[in-house]
Design a protein around this motif. Structure first.
Motif, PDB file in Angstrom:
ATOM      1  N   ALA A   1       0.851  -1.189   0.000  1.00  0.00           N
ATOM      2  CA  ALA A   1       0.000   0.000   0.000  1.00  0.00           C
ATOM      3  C   ALA A   1       0.891   1.245   0.000  1.00  0.00           C
ATOM      4  CB  ALA A   1      -0.898  -0.016   1.231  1.00  0.00           C
ATOM      5  N   PRO A   2       0.423   2.333  -0.626  1.00  0.00           N
ATOM      6  CA  PRO A   2      -0.862   2.511  -1.314  1.00  0.00           C
ATOM      7  C   PRO A   2      -0.818   2.164  -2.798  1.00  0.00           C
ATOM      8  CG  PRO A   2       0.275   4.601  -1.217  1.00  0.00           C
ATOM      9  CD  PRO A   2       1.177   3.610  -0.531  1.00  0.00           C
ATOM     10  N   PHE A   3       0.256   1.509  -3.260  1.00  0.00           N
ATOM     11  CA  PHE A   3       0.423   1.250  -4.690  1.00  0.00           C
ATOM     12  C   PHE A   3      -0.341   0.019  -5.172  1.00  0.00           C
ATOM     13  CE2 PHE A   3       4.128   3.511  -3.123  1.00  0.00           C
ATOM     14  CZ  PHE A   3       4.295   4.512  -4.058  1.00  0.00           C
ATOM     15  N   THR A   4      -0.498  -0.968  -4.309  1.00  0.00           N
ATOM     16  CA  THR A   4      -1.077  -2.233  -4.729  1.00  0.00           C
ATOM     17  C   THR A   4      -2.524  -2.072  -5.184  1.00  0.00           C
ATOM     18  OG1 THR A   4      -1.362  -4.541  -4.050  1.00  0.00           O
ATOM     19  CG2 THR A   4      -1.866  -2.864  -2.414  1.00  0.00           C
ATOM     20  N   GLY A   5      -2.898  -2.833  -6.206  1.00  0.00           N
ATOM     21  CA  GLY A   5      -4.264  -2.828  -6.708  1.00  0.00           C
ATOM     22  C   GLY A   5      -4.582  -1.687  -7.654  1.00  0.00           C
TER      23      GLY A   5
END
Length: 250
Positions: free
Chosen positions: A190-194
């Motif tokens: 997080a906060p990059f994932t997804g």
């Protein structure tokens, strides 16, 4: 692949769902004869700060520069960052800097050899980077073939190290880490994932980052007209990149 040209309005509707990875020299800022002479244009820092907020903090710098140098250039803004092509990594704006362990004896030997080679050759500049060492020949382009040949000679039989060539520069660095690995590491947390990843860069050293975001069905944004590239989108120059950031940060 020939990247598709875009303009400053591209992806505006979906930017809030993206994870952004930006190279610095030749991408966000214009190249200079010497790395220390670059100028961060007025307004860029504020636009990056607003853009980072718009994407929920999922904006990182992924650069060949050391993290300390990037923090100096973009102060007072602090961002997640991968420095020295991933040899340094900071997960959050205020977190600790992690560094890949380096064989100092090998690094010192290579740095000394480059410095000795540069003696009496105006225009060559050796740059110790902490975990790697680079030699710039932008002010002496005719010496490029000699610089590249020297790098190959120095690394012959040196296990665990390789030469990374960029725009008028060759960097000698440890194996196993590149901009693509840095992007993958960010995307795992997080906060990059997804999010849909977008990587922007101008040089051959950015191709690993491009390949990484494309593996995640993302956007690889080439700044400039360098070929070949795996990038699927293109802006003509850093000024256009800054205009894109200004628009996306609204």
């Amino acid at each position: 692949m020939t990247p598709q040209a875009i303009d400053s309005t591209a992806f505006a509707d979906s930017i809030s769902g993206m994870a952004l990875f930006f190279d610095v020299d030749g991408c966000l800022i214009d190249l200079a004869e010497r790395p220390e002479d670059v100028v961060v244009p007025a307004g860029l820092i504020g636009n990056l700060e607003r853009l980072s907020a718009r994407v929920g903090g999922a904006l990182a710098l992924v650069s060949g520069r050391a993290i300390a140098d990037l923090d100096r250039l973009f102060a007072p803004l602090s961002l997640p960052v991968a420095g020295q092509h991933g040899l340094e990594w900071r997960a959050t704006p205020t977190g600790p800097v992690e560094r890949v362990p380096v064989d100092r004896a090998v690094l010192d030997r290579l740095a000394t050899a480059l410095a000795e080679f540069a003696i009496g050759k105006p225009g060559l500049r050796v740059e110790p980077k902490g975990a790697a060492v680079a030699i710039h020949y932008r002010q002496a382009p005719a010496l490029g073939p000699e610089v590249i040949a020297l790098a190959d000679t120095l690394l012959a039989g040196t296990l665990g190290w390789h030469a990374l060539s960029g725009k008028m520069v060759v960097e000698l660095k440890p194996d196993g880490v590149d901009k693509g690995a840095a992007v993958e590491r960010f995307l795992a947390q997080a906060p990059f994932t997804g999010r849909t990843p977008l990587a922007a860069g101008d040089d051959v050293t950015d191709e690993d980052a491009f390949a990484a975001v494309l593996r995640h069905d993302g956007i690889a944004l080439q700044v400039g007209d360098r070929e070949p590239t795996v990038a699927n989108r293109r802006l003509p120059d850093p000024a256009a990149m800054r205009a894109w950031i200004a628009h996306a940060s609204r």
